[in-house]
Design a protein around this motif. Structure first.
Motif, PDB file in Angstrom:
ATOM      1  N   CYS A  25      42.580  44.723  50.982  1.00 18.84           N
ATOM      2  CA  CYS A  25      42.818  44.005  49.726  1.00 18.84           C
ATOM      3  C   CYS A  25      41.613  43.146  49.373  1.00 18.84           C
ATOM      4  CB  CYS A  25      44.020  43.069  49.847  1.00 18.84           C
ATOM      5  SG  CYS A  25      45.547  43.929  50.196  1.00 18.84           S
ATOM      6  N   ALA A  26      41.357  43.005  48.085  1.00 18.16           N
ATOM      7  CA  ALA A  26      40.433  41.972  47.620  1.00 18.16           C
ATOM      8  C   ALA A  26      41.195  40.656  47.686  1.00 18.16           C
ATOM      9  CB  ALA A  26      40.005  42.276  46.196  1.00 18.16           C
ATOM     10  N   THR A  27      40.521  39.584  48.084  1.00 21.61           N
ATOM     11  CA  THR A  27      41.219  38.303  48.226  1.00 21.61           C
ATOM     12  C   THR A  27      40.499  37.207  47.447  1.00 21.61           C
ATOM     13  OG1 THR A  27      39.978  37.682  50.196  1.00 21.61           O
ATOM     14  CG2 THR A  27      42.077  38.837  50.543  1.00 21.61           C
ATOM     15  N   LEU A  28      41.222  36.133  47.257  1.00 17.91           N
ATOM     16  CA  LEU A  28      40.717  35.014  46.464  1.00 17.91           C
ATOM     17  C   LEU A  28      41.374  33.737  46.989  1.00 17.91           C
ATOM     18  CD1 LEU A  28      39.097  34.841  43.763  1.00 17.91           C
ATOM     19  CD2 LEU A  28      41.285  34.985  42.579  1.00 17.91           C
ATOM     20  N   ARG A  29      40.581  32.692  47.189  1.00 18.47           N
ATOM     21  CA  ARG A  29      41.173  31.385  47.498  1.00 18.47           C
ATOM     22  C   ARG A  29      41.597  30.745  46.174  1.00 18.47           C
ATOM     23  NH1 ARG A  29      37.490  31.761  51.723  1.00 18.47           N
ATOM     24  NH2 ARG A  29      38.118  30.649  53.622  1.00 18.47           N
ATOM     25  N   VAL A  30      42.838  30.307  46.105  1.00 15.19           N
ATOM     26  CA  VAL A  30      43.339  29.764  44.835  1.00 15.19           C
ATOM     27  C   VAL A  30      43.463  28.246  44.922  1.00 15.19           C
ATOM     28  CG1 VAL A  30      45.314  29.715  43.260  1.00 15.19           C
ATOM     29  CG2 VAL A  30      44.542  31.890  44.223  1.00 15.19           C
ATOM     30  N   ARG A  31      42.660  27.577  44.098  1.00 17.63           N
ATOM     31  CA  ARG A  31      42.721  26.114  43.987  1.00 17.63           C
ATOM     32  C   ARG A  31      42.845  25.651  42.552  1.00 17.63           C
ATOM     33  NH1 ARG A  31      38.444  26.459  47.651  1.00 17.63           N
ATOM     34  NH2 ARG A  31      39.082  26.013  49.779  1.00 17.63           N
ATOM     35  N   ARG A  32      42.629  26.561  41.604  1.00 21.71           N
ATOM     36  CA  ARG A  32      42.682  26.197  40.186  1.00 21.71           C
ATOM     37  C   ARG A  32      43.489  27.234  39.413  1.00 21.71           C
ATOM     38  NH1 ARG A  32      37.473  23.733  39.329  1.00 21.71           N
ATOM     39  NH2 ARG A  32      36.384  23.897  41.309  1.00 21.71           N
ATOM     40  N   PRO A  33      43.998  26.805  38.252  1.00 21.37           N
ATOM     41  CA  PRO A  33      44.778  27.736  37.425  1.00 21.37           C
ATOM     42  C   PRO A  33      44.015  29.021  37.096  1.00 21.37           C
ATOM     43  CG  PRO A  33      45.108  25.498  36.650  1.00 21.37           C
ATOM     44  CD  PRO A  33      44.054  25.412  37.723  1.00 21.37           C
ATOM     45  N   ALA A  34      42.708  28.941  36.843  1.00 17.22           N
ATOM     46  CA  ALA A  34      41.947  30.154  36.488  1.00 17.22           C
ATOM     47  C   ALA A  34      41.934  31.151  37.645  1.00 17.22           C
ATOM     48  CB  ALA A  34      40.528  29.786  36.087  1.00 17.22           C
ATOM     49  N   GLU A  35      41.889  30.628  38.869  1.00 21.16           N
ATOM     50  CA  GLU A  35      41.912  31.518  40.036  1.00 21.16           C
ATOM     51  C   GLU A  35      43.294  32.163  40.177  1.00 21.16           C
ATOM     52  OE1 GLU A  35      38.532  28.857  42.298  1.00 21.16           O
ATOM     53  OE2 GLU A  35      40.663  28.451  42.664  1.00 21.16           O
ATOM     54  N   LEU A  36      44.319  31.376  39.936  1.00 19.33           N
ATOM     55  CA  LEU A  36      45.680  31.914  39.979  1.00 19.33           C
ATOM     56  C   LEU A  36      45.833  33.056  38.969  1.00 19.33           C
ATOM     57  CD1 LEU A  36      48.606  31.757  40.999  1.00 19.33           C
ATOM     58  CD2 LEU A  36      49.020  30.001  39.249  1.00 19.33           C
ATOM     59  N   ALA A  37      45.275  32.842  37.799  1.00 19.83           N
ATOM     60  CA  ALA A  37      45.396  33.848  36.727  1.00 19.83           C
ATOM     61  C   ALA A  37      44.685  35.154  37.075  1.00 19.83           C
ATOM     62  CB  ALA A  37      44.850  33.276  35.424  1.00 19.83           C
ATOM     63  N   ALA A  38      43.729  35.097  37.997  1.00 16.03           N
ATOM     64  CA  ALA A  38      42.959  36.287  38.375  1.00 16.03           C
ATOM     65  C   ALA A  38      43.643  37.115  39.471  1.00 16.03           C
ATOM     66  CB  ALA A  38      41.561  35.867  38.827  1.00 16.03           C
ATOM     67  N   CYS A  39      44.797  36.654  39.954  1.00 22.26           N
ATOM     68  CA  CYS A  39      45.444  37.323  41.089  1.00 22.26           C
ATOM     69  C   CYS A  39      46.528  38.306  40.636  1.00 22.26           C
ATOM     70  CB  CYS A  39      46.142  36.293  41.970  1.00 22.26           C
ATOM     71  SG  CYS A  39      45.014  35.165  42.740  1.00 22.26           S
ATOM     72  N   ASP A  40      46.649  39.401  41.387  1.00 19.83           N
ATOM     73  CA  ASP A  40      47.767  40.331  41.193  1.00 19.83           C
ATOM     74  C   ASP A  40      48.970  39.902  42.020  1.00 19.83           C
ATOM     75  OD1 ASP A  40      46.203  42.144  39.612  1.00 19.83           O
ATOM     76  OD2 ASP A  40      45.241  42.804  41.473  1.00 19.83           O
ATOM     77  N   ALA A  41      48.726  39.045  42.993  1.00 14.06           N
ATOM     78  CA  ALA A  41      49.783  38.581  43.889  1.00 14.06           C
ATOM     79  C   ALA A  41      49.254  37.351  44.612  1.00 14.06           C
ATOM     80  CB  ALA A  41      50.150  39.662  44.894  1.00 14.06           C
ATOM     81  N   LEU A  42      50.170  36.624  45.267  1.00 17.66           N
ATOM     82  CA  LEU A  42      49.774  35.364  45.899  1.00 17.66           C
ATOM     83  C   LEU A  42      50.490  35.162  47.230  1.00 17.66           C
ATOM     84  CD1 LEU A  42      48.222  32.608  45.343  1.00 17.66           C
ATOM     85  CD2 LEU A  42      50.436  31.731  44.562  1.00 17.66           C
ATOM     86  N   VAL A  43      49.780  34.556  48.181  1.00 20.05           N
ATOM     87  CA  VAL A  43      50.386  34.137  49.444  1.00 20.05           C
ATOM     88  C   VAL A  43      50.405  32.610  49.490  1.00 20.05           C
ATOM     89  CG1 VAL A  43      50.112  34.083  51.961  1.00 20.05           C
ATOM     90  CG2 VAL A  43      49.684  36.216  50.701  1.00 20.05           C
ATOM     91  N   LEU A  44      51.560  32.064  49.847  1.00 20.80           N
ATOM     92  CA  LEU A  44      51.688  30.625  50.108  1.00 20.80           C
ATOM     93  C   LEU A  44      51.702  30.481  51.624  1.00 20.80           C
ATOM     94  CD1 LEU A  44      54.627  29.911  47.618  1.00 20.80           C
ATOM     95  CD2 LEU A  44      52.183  29.567  47.199  1.00 20.80           C
ATOM     96  N   PRO A  45      50.674  29.883  52.215  1.00 17.30           N
ATOM     97  CA  PRO A  45      50.528  29.889  53.672  1.00 17.30           C
ATOM     98  C   PRO A  45      51.458  28.889  54.361  1.00 17.30           C
ATOM     99  CG  PRO A  45      48.775  28.597  52.699  1.00 17.30           C
ATOM    100  CD  PRO A  45      49.577  29.164  51.550  1.00 17.30           C
ATOM    101  N   GLY A  46      51.413  28.913  55.692  1.00 17.15           N
ATOM    102  CA  GLY A  46      52.073  27.871  56.466  1.00 17.15           C
ATOM    103  C   GLY A  46      51.220  26.614  56.455  1.00 17.15           C
ATOM    104  N   GLY A  47      51.836  25.519  56.784  1.00 18.02           N
ATOM    105  CA  GLY A  47      51.136  24.237  56.759  1.00 18.02           C
ATOM    106  C   GLY A  47      52.176  23.152  56.643  1.00 18.02           C
ATOM    107  N   GLU A  48      52.068  22.356  55.627  1.00 15.57           N
ATOM    108  CA  GLU A  48      53.014  21.255  55.443  1.00 15.57           C
ATOM    109  C   GLU A  48      53.465  21.281  53.984  1.00 15.57           C
ATOM    110  OE1 GLU A  48      55.454  18.346  55.910  1.00 15.57           O
ATOM    111  OE2 GLU A  48      53.853  18.061  54.432  1.00 15.57           O
ATOM    112  N   SER A  49      54.741  21.600  53.790  1.00 13.25           N
ATOM    113  CA  SER A  49      55.214  21.885  52.438  1.00 13.25           C
ATOM    114  C   SER A  49      55.116  20.691  51.492  1.00 13.25           C
ATOM    115  CB  SER A  49      56.651  22.405  52.491  1.00 13.25           C
ATOM    116  OG  SER A  49      57.488  21.492  53.179  1.00 13.25           O
TER     117      SER A  49
END
Ligand code: GLN
Length: 197
Positions: A25-49
């Motif tokens: 897969c091509a991947t992208l780090r998402v930190r801004r709305p424009a990056e979100l808009a460029a994704c076909d799908a998204l992963v919400l990782p583990g961490g602290e909700s």
């Protein structure tokens, strides 16, 4: 191949990127709305909700994420990411916000102190052999609505029978961390879902 973003505000972003890239897969780090808009799908990782939700608000991503989910963006949430996809949280922090999307109630830090973190085999719908489930202060799913498909239950002490993986339409969530340990079959299930919707 689809471009899959990983919400990169906090948590184990790198491991998800590696798993997805390993599947081509091509991947992208998402930190801004424009990056979100460029994704076909998204992963919400583990961490602290709670931290992730707070940072999403600060980065002006909270509403765009909610809209993307409502518009049908495929999302995989793992551990803290599962909590973010829940419509309802028990034992959450005061005023804890989620993105919602999956008609389920999750119990945060559900496994309690004795078995706070543990590992073990998890049988999952769609996979012919169990995955090695890594649970780190994980939530479990306490209740699901009629549209939610249960993909896995845990077999661990007092928690035996608890739901630890679900799918509702374009949204999928696991209590455990499929991104650690080099087994990318859960990510492959998600990529298959992304291709199917
Ligand atoms: N306990 C964490 C939370 O509430 C989740 C832990 C994890 O993602 N490993 O967000």
């Amino acid at each position: 191949s689809p471009t899959i973003g990983v919400l990169a505000l906090q948590g184990d972003v790198r491991e998800h990127l590696a798993a997805l890239e390993g599947l081509g897969c091509a991947t992208l780090r998402v930190r801004r709305p424009a990056e979100l808009a460029a994704c076909d799908a998204l992963v919400l990782p583990g961490g602290e909700s709670t931290t992730m939700a707070r940072l999403a608000r600060t980065f002006e991503l909270l509403e765009p994420l909610r809209e993307a989910i409502a518009d049908g963006l495929p999302v995989l949430g793992t551990c803290a990411g599962m909590i973010l996809l829940a419509e309802r949280v028990v034992d959450g922090a005061a005023g804890q916000e989620t993105l919602g999307g999956i008609d389920m109630t999750v119990r945060r830090n559900a496994f309690g102190r004795q078995v706070d973190s543990f590992e073990g085999p998890v049988e999952m719908t769609g996979l012919d052999a169990p995955v090695h489930g890594v649970f780190i202060r994980a939530p479990w799913v306490e209740q699901v609505g009629p549209g939610v498909e249960v993909l896995a239950r845990v077999h661990h002490g007092d928690a035996a029978g608890r739901i630890v993986a679900v799918r509702e339409g374009h949204l999928m969530a696991t209590s455990f961390h499929p991104e650690v340990g080099g087994d990318s079959r859960v990510h492959q299930l998600f990529v298959d879902l992304v291709r199917a919707v």
